[in-house]
Design a protein around this motif. Structure first.
Motif, PDB file in Angstrom:
ATOM      1  N   ASP A  70       0.826  -1.210   0.000  1.00 15.69           N
ATOM      2  CA  ASP A  70       0.000   0.000   0.000  1.00 15.69           C
ATOM      3  C   ASP A  70       0.858   1.257   0.000  1.00 15.69           C
ATOM      4  N   GLU A  71       1.930   1.226   0.772  1.00 17.34           N
ATOM      5  CA  GLU A  71       2.782   2.409   0.871  1.00 17.34           C
ATOM      6  C   GLU A  71       3.566   2.628  -0.426  1.00 17.34           C
ATOM      7  N   LEU A  72       4.010   1.528  -1.044  1.00 13.72           N
ATOM      8  CA  LEU A  72       4.727   1.656  -2.318  1.00 13.72           C
ATOM      9  C   LEU A  72       3.799   2.176  -3.411  1.00 13.72           C
ATOM     10  N   VAL A  73       2.572   1.667  -3.452  1.00 13.64           N
ATOM     11  CA  VAL A  73       1.601   2.107  -4.459  1.00 13.64           C
ATOM     12  C   VAL A  73       1.242   3.571  -4.261  1.00 13.64           C
ATOM     13  N   ALA A  74       1.115   3.999  -3.006  1.00 12.18           N
ATOM     14  CA  ALA A  74       0.746   5.385  -2.711  1.00 12.18           C
ATOM     15  C   ALA A  74       1.840   6.377  -3.082  1.00 12.18           C
ATOM     16  N   GLY A  75       3.061   5.863  -3.275  1.00  7.16           N
ATOM     17  CA  GLY A  75       4.159   6.745  -3.657  1.00  7.16           C
ATOM     18  C   GLY A  75       4.742   7.540  -2.521  1.00  7.16           C
ATOM     19  N   THR A  76       4.437   7.148  -1.285  1.00 12.65           N
ATOM     20  CA  THR A  76       4.956   7.890  -0.128  1.00 12.65           C
ATOM     21  C   THR A  76       6.322   7.378   0.313  1.00 12.65           C
TER      22      THR A  76
ATOM     23  N   SER B 232      16.139  -8.651   4.048  1.00 13.67           N
ATOM     24  CA  SER B 232      15.740  -8.089   2.756  1.00 13.67           C
ATOM     25  C   SER B 232      15.495  -9.163   1.700  1.00 13.67           C
ATOM     26  N   GLY B 233      16.307 -10.209   1.698  1.00 13.11           N
ATOM     27  CA  GLY B 233      16.143 -11.259   0.698  1.00 13.11           C
ATOM     28  C   GLY B 233      14.835 -12.007   0.856  1.00 13.11           C
ATOM     29  N   ARG B 234      14.513 -12.394   2.078  1.00 15.46           N
ATOM     30  CA  ARG B 234      13.251 -13.122   2.308  1.00 15.46           C
ATOM     31  C   ARG B 234      12.051 -12.213   2.054  1.00 15.46           C
ATOM     32  N   PHE B 235      12.179 -10.926   2.404  1.00 18.68           N
ATOM     33  CA  PHE B 235      11.089  -9.990   2.127  1.00 18.68           C
ATOM     34  C   PHE B 235      10.832  -9.887   0.636  1.00 18.68           C
ATOM     35  N   ALA B 236      11.889  -9.689  -0.147  1.00 22.22           N
ATOM     36  CA  ALA B 236      11.721  -9.515  -1.596  1.00 22.22           C
ATOM     37  C   ALA B 236      11.091 -10.755  -2.225  1.00 22.22           C
ATOM     38  N   ALA B 237      11.507 -11.949  -1.768  1.00 27.02           N
ATOM     39  CA  ALA B 237      10.945 -13.188  -2.318  1.00 27.02           C
ATOM     40  C   ALA B 237       9.467 -13.322  -1.955  1.00 27.02           C
ATOM     41  N   ALA B 238       9.121 -12.986  -0.708  1.00 26.57           N
ATOM     42  CA  ALA B 238       7.720 -13.080  -0.281  1.00 26.57           C
ATOM     43  C   ALA B 238       6.856 -12.070  -1.033  1.00 26.57           C
ATOM     44  N   PHE B 239       7.374 -10.872  -1.246  1.00 29.33           N
ATOM     45  CA  PHE B 239       6.615  -9.835  -1.958  1.00 29.33           C
ATOM     46  C   PHE B 239       6.364 -10.265  -3.398  1.00 29.33           C
ATOM     47  N   ARG B 240       7.389 -10.770  -4.042  1.00 31.44           N
ATOM     48  CA  ARG B 240       7.236 -11.183  -5.449  1.00 31.44           C
ATOM     49  C   ARG B 240       6.273 -12.365  -5.571  1.00 31.44           C
ATOM     50  N   HIS B 241       6.329 -13.276  -4.608  1.00 38.67           N
ATOM     51  CA  HIS B 241       5.419 -14.428  -4.638  1.00 38.67           C
ATOM     52  C   HIS B 241       3.966 -13.978  -4.501  1.00 38.67           C
ATOM     53  N   LYS B 242       3.729 -12.985  -3.638  1.00 40.34           N
ATOM     54  CA  LYS B 242       2.354 -12.544  -3.404  1.00 40.34           C
ATOM     55  C   LYS B 242       1.833 -11.637  -4.513  1.00 40.34           C
ATOM     56  N   TYR B 243       2.666 -10.719  -5.000  1.00 36.37           N
ATOM     57  CA  TYR B 243       2.191  -9.703  -5.941  1.00 36.37           C
ATOM     58  C   TYR B 243       2.678  -9.904  -7.373  1.00 36.37           C
ATOM     59  N   GLY B 244       3.548 -10.881  -7.589  1.00 39.15           N
ATOM     60  CA  GLY B 244       3.973 -11.202  -8.944  1.00 39.15           C
ATOM     61  C   GLY B 244       4.965 -10.240  -9.547  1.00 39.15           C
ATOM     62  N   THR B 245       5.530  -9.372  -8.748  1.00 38.43           N
ATOM     63  CA  THR B 245       6.493  -8.394  -9.252  1.00 38.43           C
ATOM     64  C   THR B 245       7.417  -7.979  -8.112  1.00 38.43           C
ATOM     65  N   PRO B 246       8.652  -7.594  -8.407  1.00 33.59           N
ATOM     66  CA  PRO B 246       9.545  -7.136  -7.333  1.00 33.59           C
ATOM     67  C   PRO B 246       9.039  -5.832  -6.716  1.00 33.59           C
ATOM     68  N   PRO B 247       9.288  -5.602  -5.431  1.00 29.68           N
ATOM     69  CA  PRO B 247       8.843  -4.361  -4.800  1.00 29.68           C
ATOM     70  C   PRO B 247       9.439  -3.122  -5.443  1.00 29.68           C
ATOM     71  N   SER B 248      10.630  -3.226  -6.008  1.00 30.39           N
ATOM     72  CA  SER B 248      11.253  -2.063  -6.649  1.00 30.39           C
ATOM     73  C   SER B 248      10.448  -1.613  -7.873  1.00 30.39           C
ATOM     74  N   HIS B 249       9.792  -2.562  -8.581  1.00 31.20           N
ATOM     75  CA  HIS B 249       8.969  -2.189  -9.734  1.00 31.20           C
ATOM     76  C   HIS B 249       7.726  -1.443  -9.301  1.00 31.20           C
ATOM     77  N   VAL B 250       7.151  -1.848  -8.166  1.00 33.17           N
ATOM     78  CA  VAL B 250       5.965  -1.136  -7.663  1.00 33.17           C
ATOM     79  C   VAL B 250       6.336   0.271  -7.265  1.00 33.17           C
ATOM     80  N   LEU B 251       7.510   0.425  -6.662  1.00 32.84           N
ATOM     81  CA  LEU B 251       7.951   1.755  -6.249  1.00 32.84           C
ATOM     82  C   LEU B 251       8.171   2.667  -7.463  1.00 32.84           C
ATOM     83  N   ARG B 252       8.786   2.142  -8.534  1.00 32.30           N
ATOM     84  CA  ARG B 252       9.032   2.945  -9.725  1.00 32.30           C
ATOM     85  C   ARG B 252       7.749   3.313 -10.437  1.00 32.30           C
ATOM     86  N   ASP B 253       6.812   2.340 -10.498  1.00 36.77           N
ATOM     87  CA  ASP B 253       5.564   2.586 -11.208  1.00 36.77           C
ATOM     88  C   ASP B 253       4.710   3.616 -10.477  1.00 36.77           C
TER      89      ASP B 253
END
Length: 313
Positions: A270-276, A292-313
């Motif tokens: 939610d925070e990444l999508v909001a751009g804050t 950080s490694g386990r977080f990134a893997a869990a995020f990608r598994h749940k949302y299908g994309t790396p968290p860095s892509h959500v932040l950029r978008d």
């Protein structure tokens, strides 16, 4: 103060120096080499310190006997190979790979044979800290901890995997040097040990599970960034950790820890999508992710994309 460190015994080794280093890293003891021709050249030692708990890897490279009173702490010794024979209160425990010998605190113990091929992973847990967790995990301060743990059981295997993961963390990891993180990890490791060591309590089975699950989920949603341990969640529910886990498995289909991860991931998303957020790492830490490694893997598994892509978008 919590700390993470590794110790290696330097070049020119003597038995007295090696024994002193192991005493400082794990438990004070008296060492007796069992082969008069052996040397201390192959002694291996490393230690990770996490607040009231430490994990030591110890190999003597020769057959030895050890006497220790284990002052103020439990000593859980897991042979990675070879044979470890220990006598406590006249009872002998023989552990090989896949089993752990549990030495109670403040009680004389004789390791009558530590074979030359035996390297152990030893876990030292402060006596008062473990007893505090016994009450929270089992609900019974008089619960008896056995003198040997079978690591082939699901609970035993899960505990030892966590031990090995923490022992393998790099020495310069700033998160593990953080006292709050170290305390949380020590609690998680101790709770996992108790779940493997203590028998199930059938009296706990009458707890109204849907109600306790709702209570815990409400608490997790209200404060997901808190350094939750399994015992903390059980305190909220008013039941033992084992009963809480069984209730979640039956009614939710996931463990309390898995539910907490999902809640935290949603907060980060939610925070990444909001751009804050300005940094993925910062927002992950804010919501309780310390790896950080386990977080990134869990995020990608749940949302299908790396968290860095959500932040950029």
């Amino acid at each position: 103060m919590s700390q993470l460190q590794r110790l290696e015994i330097p070049g020119d080794r003597e038995w007295d120096a090696a024994s002193s280093a192991v005493s400082d890293a794990y438990f004070p003891h008296t060492l007796t080499p069992l082969n008069g021709r052996s040397t201390a050249d192959d002694v291996d030692l490393a230690v990770t310190v996490l607040g009231p708990l430490r994990i030591a890897r110890i190999g003597w490279g020769a057959e030895v006997a050890i006497h220790s009173d284990h002052p103020g702490a439990y000593g859980i010794n897991v042979p990675l190979g070879g044979v470890l024979e220990t006598s406590v209160a006249g009872h002998t425990v023989v552990s090989t790979s896949g089993f752990a010998t549990v030495n109670p605190p403040d009680m004389p113990a004789e390791i009558t044979r530590w074979s030359d091929t035996c390297t152990i992973v030893g876990v030292k847990i402060d006596r008062d800290f473990l007893q505090q967790e016994v009450v929270r995990v089992a609900g019974d301060p008089a619960a008896t901890i056995p003198d040997q743990l079978d690591l082939h059981s699901p609970e035993g295997a899960s505990w030892f995997r966590l031990v090995q993961t923490l022992a393998a963390q790099p020495t310069d990891d700033p998160l593990l040097a953080n006292p709050l993180v170290a305390e949380q990890l020590a609690g998680s490791l101790t709770d996992a040990f108790l779940l493997a060591a203590l028998p199930d309590d059938p009296a706990d089975r009458l707890a109204p599970r849907p109600r306790i699950i709702t209570r815990v989920l409400d608490a997790l949603r209200a404060d997901p960034a808190r350094a939750w341990t399994a015992a903390d969640m059980a305190d909220v529910a008013g039941v033992s950790v084992r009963r809480l886990q069984e209730g979640f498995k039956e009614y939710v289909g996931r463990s309390p820890r898995e539910c907490l991860v999902e809640i935290r991931l949603a907060k980060v998303h939610d925070e990444l999508v909001a751009g804050t957020a300005t940094s993925v790492t910062d927002v992950a830490l804010k919501w309780g992710f310390t790896h950080s490694g386990r977080f990134a893997a869990a995020f990608r598994h749940k949302y299908g994309t790396p968290p860095s892509h959500v932040l950029r978008d």
